[in-house]
Design a protein around this motif. Structure first.
Motif, short mmCIF file in Angstrom:
data_model
loop_
_atom_site.label_atom_id
_atom_site.label_comp_id
_atom_site.label_asym_id
_atom_site.label_seq_id
_atom_site.Cartn_x
_atom_site.Cartn_y
_atom_site.Cartn_z
N ASP A 356 0.82 -1.22 0.00
CA ASP A 356 0.00 0.00 0.00
C ASP A 356 0.85 1.26 0.00
OD1 ASP A 356 1.01 -0.07 2.56
OD2 ASP A 356 -0.88 0.49 3.53
N GLY A 357 2.16 1.11 -0.26
CA GLY A 357 3.04 2.28 -0.30
C GLY A 357 3.71 2.59 1.03
N SER A 358 3.38 1.84 2.06
CA SER A 358 4.07 2.00 3.35
C SER A 358 5.40 1.24 3.28
CB SER A 358 3.20 1.48 4.49
OG SER A 358 2.87 0.12 4.29
N GLY A 359 6.16 1.27 4.36
CA GLY A 359 7.47 0.63 4.32
C GLY A 359 7.85 0.02 5.65
N LEU A 360 8.84 -0.86 5.60
CA LEU A 360 9.34 -1.53 6.81
C LEU A 360 10.84 -1.58 6.78
CD1 LEU A 360 8.51 -3.32 9.35
CD2 LEU A 360 9.00 -5.27 7.85
N ALA A 361 11.46 -1.12 7.85
CA ALA A 361 12.89 -1.29 8.05
C ALA A 361 13.08 -2.40 9.08
CB ALA A 361 13.53 0.01 8.56
N VAL A 362 13.94 -3.37 8.77
CA VAL A 362 14.15 -4.50 9.67
C VAL A 362 15.64 -4.76 9.84
CG1 VAL A 362 13.85 -6.13 7.75
CG2 VAL A 362 13.61 -6.93 10.11
N THR A 363 16.07 -4.91 11.08
CA THR A 363 17.47 -5.18 11.36
C THR A 363 17.83 -6.59 10.92
OG1 THR A 363 17.46 -3.66 13.25
CG2 THR A 363 19.21 -5.31 13.18
N ILE A 364 18.87 -6.69 10.07
CA ILE A 364 19.22 -8.00 9.50
C ILE A 364 20.61 -8.49 9.90
CG2 ILE A 364 17.71 -7.74 7.51
CD1 ILE A 364 20.23 -6.98 5.88
N ALA A 365 21.44 -7.60 10.45
CA ALA A 365 22.80 -8.03 10.77
C ALA A 365 23.43 -7.11 11.80
CB ALA A 365 23.67 -8.07 9.50
N HIS A 366 24.46 -7.64 12.42
CA HIS A 366 25.30 -6.90 13.36
C HIS A 366 26.64 -6.68 12.65
CE1 HIS A 366 25.92 -6.02 17.79
NE2 HIS A 366 27.11 -5.79 17.29
N TYR A 367 27.29 -5.55 12.86
CA TYR A 367 28.59 -5.37 12.23
C TYR A 367 29.69 -5.10 13.25
CZ TYR A 367 28.49 -0.20 12.51
OH TYR A 367 28.46 1.10 12.95
#
Length: 438
Positions: A356-367
């Motif tokens: 619907d045009g919204s978004g999601l940021a998701v943590t995928i890794a540690h550096y």
């Protein structure tokens, strides 16, 4: 799948900080869910399930902060939502269970704003605005290079009196910017006031504007020619702009560089890698670890643009991609770091657009930095630590023109440090660096 490329097979983007690039809409349903696909298609539950699936597949912590993530899905899809806003609220509440501020849902407006920010572009006429403290009138700070505003003759100090006939008296910069921006190719009429002249009307055609994230200048500091570069954000255009800055200053025969990352919140991960490689020929840049324990070590590739002495300026707001670059330069002995302790964000996010045009940021890794340091909640300790007092910080904030002058204590210390580094650097190294920039 290489997490560190700008684009993934599904156009997913890795980022470090408050930055994002446009991604493809992803609609994912688990095994046996074909029966509910049609029912969810026009429902707010569609977006909820898309977001849940992404977190379920990618989130860095496989325990989901000791949360029964399957039960979360069951609860979310078991409710009826009277509006998208109600569904958004439920999704945000569910994400809070992860106790990760960087895994977050964005409504369509928030996602669009973040996309524009990280793309390093916007559609408008290309002017930076402020409300003048003296006149309280909306005033042009500067027209952006190669913009419709610059080509039309708009100058710093010009007043914006009206936008499409709407008077700007009492208008905020944000409200004015919203009116000026629009689709590429459309027109906007500005009434311009200039001291000593009658006001005039300009009809400007909006264009795609590349925003400057790198600003640089040659500084003659005593007998030294210093290349000063300030990087505000790791946007999609940051690497190209950095390359031009280093090359231009090199052609002006600088003897060393000050790279200012103060206040830089981060951005695209690939941009930090590309920029690291401009300063170093060899050595590791960063190591990332996902939830399965998979390690990826990103290294330099002998494409540096200069070997001249380098000092990096940081502060408590230098975060994420800024810390990747700083950590790489520090651990490899390529630069001396001056300033305050950095922020301490050692997580990588991927960003997805939803249907619907919204978004999601998701943590995928540690550096981790090249020496294996985990900077989470600790930050990077500068080689030369110098903190600003509240009074000094306020002085610089209220008068940005004092940045990178002798009135800027951290910059002054950077210059002193650069002089020491230049004195101890082997003459052959400096000569070789000078020759490589001819």
């Amino acid at each position: 799948m290489n997490r560190l490329l700008k684009r993934f097979p599904l156009l997913q983007v890795a980022l470090c900080g408050g930055a994002v690039a446009t991604t493809a809409a992803i609609s994912l349903f688990g095994p046996g869910l074909s029966r509910v696909r049609a029912a969810l298609q026009e429902s707010p539950k569609t977006v909820i399930d898309e977001a849940w699936q992404i977190v379920n597949r990618e989130y860095v912590d496989g325990t989901f902060n000791q949360t029964d993530w399957q039960e979360v899905r069951k609860s979310l899809l078991g409710k009826n939502y009277s509006s998208r806003e109600q569904a958004y609220l439920a999704l945000r509440s569910a994400l809070e269970k992860l106790n990760d501020p960087y895994t977050r849902f964005m409504d369509p407006k928030q996602y669009e704003a973040l996309s524009n920010q990280t793309s390093g572009e916007l559609s408008g006429v290309g002017i930076r605005l402020e409300v003048s403290e003296q006149t309280k009138v909306l005033t042009v700070v500067e027209p952006i290079e190669n913009s419709p505003a610059l080509k039309a003759g708009i100058q710093a100090g010009d007043q914006i009196l009206a936008i499409d006939g709407k008077l700007t008296k009492g208008m905020t910069v944000e409200d004015a910017s919203t009116l000026i921006r629009g689709d590429v190719g459309t027109k906007v009429k500005l009434e311009i006031g200039r001291q000593g002249k009658e006001s005039s009307m300009l009809a400007l055609t909006r264009a795609r504007i590349e925003l400057p994230t790198v600003r640089y200048s040659l500084k003659q500091e005593g007998t030294q020619r210093i290349g000063y570069i300030r990087l505000n954000e790791f946007s999609a255009h940051a690497a190209d702009q950095m390359r031009r800055a280093i090359q231009d200053l090199g052609n002006q025969k600088v003897e060393g560089y000050v790279l200012d990352l103060r206040g830089n919140p981060g951005g695209l991960l690939q941009a930090s890698i590309d920029i690291s490689r401009m300063w170093m020929d060899k050595g590791s840049i960063v190591r990332t670890v996902d939830r399965k324990g998979n390690n990826e070590d990103i290294a330099n590739n002998r494409t540096s643009l200069t070997k001249l002495p380098l000092v990096v300026l940081v502060d408590g707001n230098s975060a994420s991609s800024s810390e990747i670059l700083t950590g790489a330069l520090k651990d490899n002995g390529r630069a001396t770091v001056v300033g305050s302790q950095t922020f301490g964000k050692a997580l990588v996010q991927s960003v997805h657009s939803l249907s619907d045009g919204s978004g999601l940021a998701v943590t995928i890794a540690h550096y981790y930095t090249p020496k294996g340091t985990d900077i989470s909640h600790k930050g990077i300790t500068p080689d030369v630590k110098i903190d600003l007092s509240d009074e000094q910080r306020q002085k610089l904030a209220s008068n940005p023109k004092l940045l990178a002058t002798k009135e800027d204590p951290q910059y002054a210390r950077a210059l002193a440090t650069l002089q020491k580094v230049a004195l101890t650097a082997p003459a052959s190294t400096v000569q070789q660096a000078s020759q490589s920039q001819k």
